[in-house]
Design an enzyme around this catalytic site. Structure first.
Site, mmCIF file in Angstrom:
data_model
loop_
_atom_site.group_PDB
_atom_site.id
_atom_site.type_symbol
_atom_site.label_atom_id
_atom_site.label_comp_id
_atom_site.label_asym_id
_atom_site.label_seq_id
_atom_site.Cartn_x
_atom_site.Cartn_y
_atom_site.Cartn_z
ATOM 1 N N MET A 103 0.794 -1.217 0.000
ATOM 2 C CA MET A 103 0.000 0.000 0.000
ATOM 3 C C MET A 103 0.839 1.285 0.000
ATOM 4 O O MET A 103 0.410 2.305 0.540
ATOM 5 C CB MET A 103 -0.967 -0.009 1.184
ATOM 6 C CG MET A 103 -2.011 -1.103 1.048
ATOM 7 S SD MET A 103 -2.780 -1.092 -0.593
ATOM 8 C CE MET A 103 -4.234 -2.068 -0.318
ATOM 9 N N HIS B 67 -4.817 -5.567 -8.679
ATOM 10 C CA HIS B 67 -5.709 -4.478 -8.286
ATOM 11 C C HIS B 67 -7.143 -5.011 -8.268
ATOM 12 O O HIS B 67 -7.570 -5.669 -9.222
ATOM 13 C CB HIS B 67 -5.575 -3.321 -9.285
ATOM 14 C CG HIS B 67 -6.395 -2.132 -8.926
ATOM 15 N ND1 HIS B 67 -5.987 -1.218 -7.980
ATOM 16 C CD2 HIS B 67 -7.609 -1.716 -9.367
ATOM 17 C CE1 HIS B 67 -6.926 -0.283 -7.854
ATOM 18 N NE2 HIS B 67 -7.911 -0.561 -8.686
HETATM 19 C C1 GAR Z 1 -6.079 -7.329 -2.528
HETATM 20 O O1 GAR Z 1 -7.465 -7.259 -2.700
HETATM 21 C C2 GAR Z 1 -5.374 -6.520 -3.590
HETATM 22 O O2 GAR Z 1 -6.012 -6.566 -4.835
HETATM 23 C C3 GAR Z 1 -5.434 -5.137 -3.004
HETATM 24 O O3 GAR Z 1 -5.191 -5.322 -1.631
HETATM 25 C C4 GAR Z 1 -5.647 -6.616 -1.253
HETATM 26 C C5 GAR Z 1 -4.518 -7.329 -0.560
HETATM 27 O O4 GAR Z 1 -4.971 -8.535 -0.025
HETATM 28 N N1 GAR Z 1 -4.477 -4.269 -3.597
HETATM 29 C C6 GAR Z 1 -4.693 -2.973 -3.809
HETATM 30 O O5 GAR Z 1 -5.719 -2.418 -3.486
HETATM 31 C C7 GAR Z 1 -3.547 -2.252 -4.468
HETATM 32 N N2 GAR Z 1 -3.940 -0.916 -4.808
HETATM 33 P P1 GAR Z 1 -3.937 -9.633 0.433
HETATM 34 O O6 GAR Z 1 -2.969 -8.924 1.396
HETATM 35 O O7 GAR Z 1 -4.760 -10.662 1.136
HETATM 36 O O8 GAR Z 1 -3.244 -10.167 -0.782
#
Ligand code: GAR
Length: 212
Positions: A101, A120
């Site tokens: 992030m 994403h």
């Molecule tokens: C996921 O949904 C990913 O797509 C999103 O954060 C989450 C992480 O989940 N990413 C973003 O929003 C990037 N801008 P995780 O830690 O369980 O993989």
């Protein structure tokens, strides 16, 4: 003007996963590595958050981890330069952003051109940025999904590798839609990394062609 092209390498690769939270996409990629579906090893799991659950999962799985505290660096550029040094020491071929992030500096993106990919939780170029599942519900779209794309200095706008579509239901909450999308993320992210090290991703301009 001729378009810039790049073909992903066919080799056994070294992956660094960057994460800030839960790490379920990291686990999906690592599971695919363990199954032998992806021709690569995860050589490093990096986080900007010491307590990221994903980092703890990585430690339990006996993977190399690294945490750098952003507050200990004068600027974002200095922070990314240190990460860059750490990656070069380990001969990293591909960086997989998995819920990382923090926005990478343009210098970092350029240094690792064609070697950073991201997942994403929306169908880009719709809904870039944060809290995009809620934005999709609030907008009233009938379909949303997930996108795996190459990372460039232009945030969330790099060439698209794979997308998966899910319906948005009338009674969806942010949580129910996020869960439906996440299931797809866990399929298309490992699949994209697999294609990368099979040498099957060809970038021409802003388009990615998947070679047979
Ligand atoms: C996921 O949904 C990913 O797509 C999103 O954060 C989450 C992480 O989940 N990413 C973003 O929003 C990037 N801008 P995780 O830690 O369980 O993989």
């Amino acid at each position: 003007m001729t378009e810039k092209t790049f073909q992903s390498p066919k080799k056994r690769g070294q992956i660094a996963v960057f994460l800030s939270g839960r790490g379920s996409n990291f686990l999906a990629i690592h599971d695919a590595v363990i199954r032998g579906d992806i021709n690569a090893d995860i050589s490093l799991v990096f986080s900007n958050r010491k307590e990221a659950p994903g980092l703890l999962h990585a430690k339990k799985r006996r993977l190399k981890t690294l945490y750098l505290n952003p507050k200990e660096f004068k600027s974002k550029e200095d922070y990314d330069e240190e990460i860059c040094k750490q990656l070069k020491k380990r001969d990293i071929d591909l960086i997989c952003l998995a819920g990382y992030m923090k926005i990478l500096t343009p210098g970092f993106c350029n240094e690792f051109e064609n070697r950073i990919i991201n997942i994403h939780p929306a169908l880009l170029p719709s809904f870039p940025g944060l809290h995009v599942q809620k934005k999709a519900i609030d907008w009233g779209v009938r379909y949303s999904g997930a996108t795996v794309h190459f990372v460039t200095a232009s945030v969330d706008m790099g060439p698209i590798i794979l997308q998966a579509v899910v319906p948005v239901l009338q009674d969806d909450t942010e949580e129910s839609l996020s869960n439906r999308i996440l299931k797809q993320e866990h399929k298309i992210y490992p699949e994209s990394v697999k294609l990368y090290f099979e040498g099957k991703l060809l970038i021409k301009g802003r388009k990615v062609f998947i070679l047979p």
